[in-house]
Design a protein around this motif. Sequence first.
Motif, mmCIF file in Angstrom:
data_model
loop_
_atom_site.group_PDB
_atom_site.id
_atom_site.type_symbol
_atom_site.label_atom_id
_atom_site.label_comp_id
_atom_site.label_asym_id
_atom_site.label_seq_id
_atom_site.Cartn_x
_atom_site.Cartn_y
_atom_site.Cartn_z
ATOM 1 N N ALA A 150 45.856 -41.291 61.348
ATOM 2 C CA ALA A 150 45.721 -42.722 61.621
ATOM 3 C C ALA A 150 44.302 -43.065 62.065
ATOM 4 O O ALA A 150 43.747 -44.104 61.671
ATOM 5 N N ALA A 151 43.686 -42.197 62.853
ATOM 6 C CA ALA A 151 42.321 -42.453 63.328
ATOM 7 C C ALA A 151 41.323 -42.403 62.176
ATOM 8 O O ALA A 151 40.372 -43.193 62.124
ATOM 9 N N PHE A 152 41.509 -41.474 61.234
ATOM 10 C CA PHE A 152 40.617 -41.403 60.073
ATOM 11 C C PHE A 152 40.722 -42.675 59.236
ATOM 12 O O PHE A 152 39.713 -43.161 58.707
ATOM 13 N N LEU A 153 41.931 -43.205 59.104
ATOM 14 C CA LEU A 153 42.098 -44.460 58.372
ATOM 15 C C LEU A 153 41.445 -45.617 59.129
ATOM 16 O O LEU A 153 40.753 -46.463 58.548
ATOM 17 N N LYS A 154 41.669 -45.648 60.419
ATOM 18 C CA LYS A 154 41.140 -46.733 61.245
ATOM 19 C C LYS A 154 39.621 -46.789 61.203
ATOM 20 O O LYS A 154 39.020 -47.877 61.119
ATOM 21 N N HIS A 155 38.976 -45.604 61.271
ATOM 22 C CA HIS A 155 37.517 -45.551 61.351
ATOM 23 C C HIS A 155 36.860 -45.261 60.002
ATOM 24 O O HIS A 155 35.647 -45.030 59.942
ATOM 25 N N ASP A 156 37.651 -45.290 58.941
ATOM 26 C CA ASP A 156 37.124 -45.053 57.596
ATOM 27 C C ASP A 156 36.344 -43.737 57.562
ATOM 28 O O ASP A 156 35.190 -43.682 57.122
ATOM 29 N N GLY A 157 37.002 -42.679 58.034
ATOM 30 C CA GLY A 157 36.328 -41.383 58.145
ATOM 31 C C GLY A 157 36.283 -40.588 56.859
ATOM 32 O O GLY A 157 36.448 -39.362 56.882
ATOM 33 N N PHE A 158 36.080 -41.266 55.752
ATOM 34 C CA PHE A 158 36.015 -40.579 54.455
ATOM 35 C C PHE A 158 35.388 -41.521 53.439
ATOM 36 O O PHE A 158 35.329 -42.742 53.631
ATOM 37 N N GLN A 159 34.931 -40.948 52.331
ATOM 38 C CA GLN A 159 34.464 -41.758 51.208
ATOM 39 C C GLN A 159 35.204 -41.313 49.944
ATOM 40 O O GLN A 159 36.190 -41.919 49.563
ATOM 41 N N CYS A 160 34.784 -40.199 49.356
ATOM 42 C CA CYS A 160 35.514 -39.737 48.168
ATOM 43 C C CYS A 160 36.871 -39.154 48.559
ATOM 44 O O CYS A 160 37.804 -39.150 47.759
ATOM 45 N N GLY A 161 36.981 -38.635 49.774
ATOM 46 C CA GLY A 161 38.252 -38.126 50.273
ATOM 47 C C GLY A 161 38.548 -36.671 49.960
ATOM 48 O O GLY A 161 39.572 -36.142 50.422
ATOM 49 N N TYR A 162 37.679 -36.001 49.210
ATOM 50 C CA TYR A 162 37.988 -34.625 48.815
ATOM 51 C C TYR A 162 38.028 -33.686 50.017
ATOM 52 O O TYR A 162 38.899 -32.817 50.104
ATOM 53 N N ASN A 217 31.547 -41.693 61.069
ATOM 54 C CA ASN A 217 32.912 -42.208 61.116
ATOM 55 C C ASN A 217 33.917 -41.106 61.441
ATOM 56 O O ASN A 217 34.930 -41.350 62.106
ATOM 57 N N ILE A 218 33.640 -39.887 60.971
ATOM 58 C CA ILE A 218 34.506 -38.752 61.291
ATOM 59 C C ILE A 218 34.477 -38.490 62.793
ATOM 60 O O ILE A 218 35.511 -38.270 63.431
ATOM 61 N N ILE A 219 33.288 -38.520 63.371
ATOM 62 C CA ILE A 219 33.149 -38.301 64.814
ATOM 63 C C ILE A 219 33.883 -39.383 65.589
ATOM 64 O O ILE A 219 34.595 -39.112 66.566
ATOM 65 N N ALA A 220 33.741 -40.631 65.142
ATOM 66 C CA ALA A 220 34.420 -41.735 65.817
ATOM 67 C C ALA A 220 35.937 -41.570 65.742
ATOM 68 O O ALA A 220 36.656 -41.829 66.717
ATOM 69 N N ALA A 221 36.432 -41.093 64.603
ATOM 70 C CA ALA A 221 37.871 -40.896 64.444
ATOM 71 C C ALA A 221 38.376 -39.802 65.369
ATOM 72 O O ALA A 221 39.433 -39.935 66.007
#
Length: 234
Positions: A150-162, A217-221
């Motif tokens: 949920a935190a990764f979604l909230k903080h957009d902790g990805f781009q391509c997602g791989y 964004n990953i760190i923020a998540a």
Amino acid sequence: MSANSESLEPPEFGHISRRGMLKASAALATVPVAGLAGAQSPGAAKAGKSAAATAATTAPSRIDMTLQVNGRAYPLSVDTRTTVLDALRENLGLKGTKKGCDHGQCGACTVLIDGRRINSCLTLAVMHDGQQITTIEGLAKGEELHPMQAAFLKHDGFQCGYCTPGQICSSVGMLAEVRAGMPSHVTRDLTAISAVNEEEIRERMSGNICRCSAYPNIIAAIKDASVSTAAVQT
């Protein structure tokens, strides 16, 4: 001095003159290489057959085992060289765990085994018979996302997602390590290991590469998820 060149020849040694030696060397030089290579002694032929027999007896073997993945038991018959990563993807069809470098350098294949994060491309499936393996598919509880997801979604902790499945599994394992009091290279106070600051996160997550560079964004998540005690559970 005589003009006869034969008089210049040294005395014969072992009944072979220098002229005879030169003639013999010239004759050997004209022998086809293929002819020499094709001539195989009986001993060499026997050794070749022995090597072939050895190769036949050391063919890949299979073993029956059970992988406990996401709370479910999977009986498998696998090649003993099969990695956990390939067993998950190819045998069980769990494609969430990604094959990135396949050399343990990128972290895309990270899963949790008995709660500890591990690069699944570097460990064999037969080494984990009966152990509890948690993949990205097993973090959520039904429709309820794991706090880290949920935190990764909230903080957009990805781009391509791989790399995201490995990032999330690794961050869950990382927070569990902090909770257990395990220090990192940058930990300053070994008697109070509880801080989840940016420096600690960067160090502890350094084995997971995001080629899109979504690190802020990953760190923020991870910071956000760290405030929940549920985030360190699998």
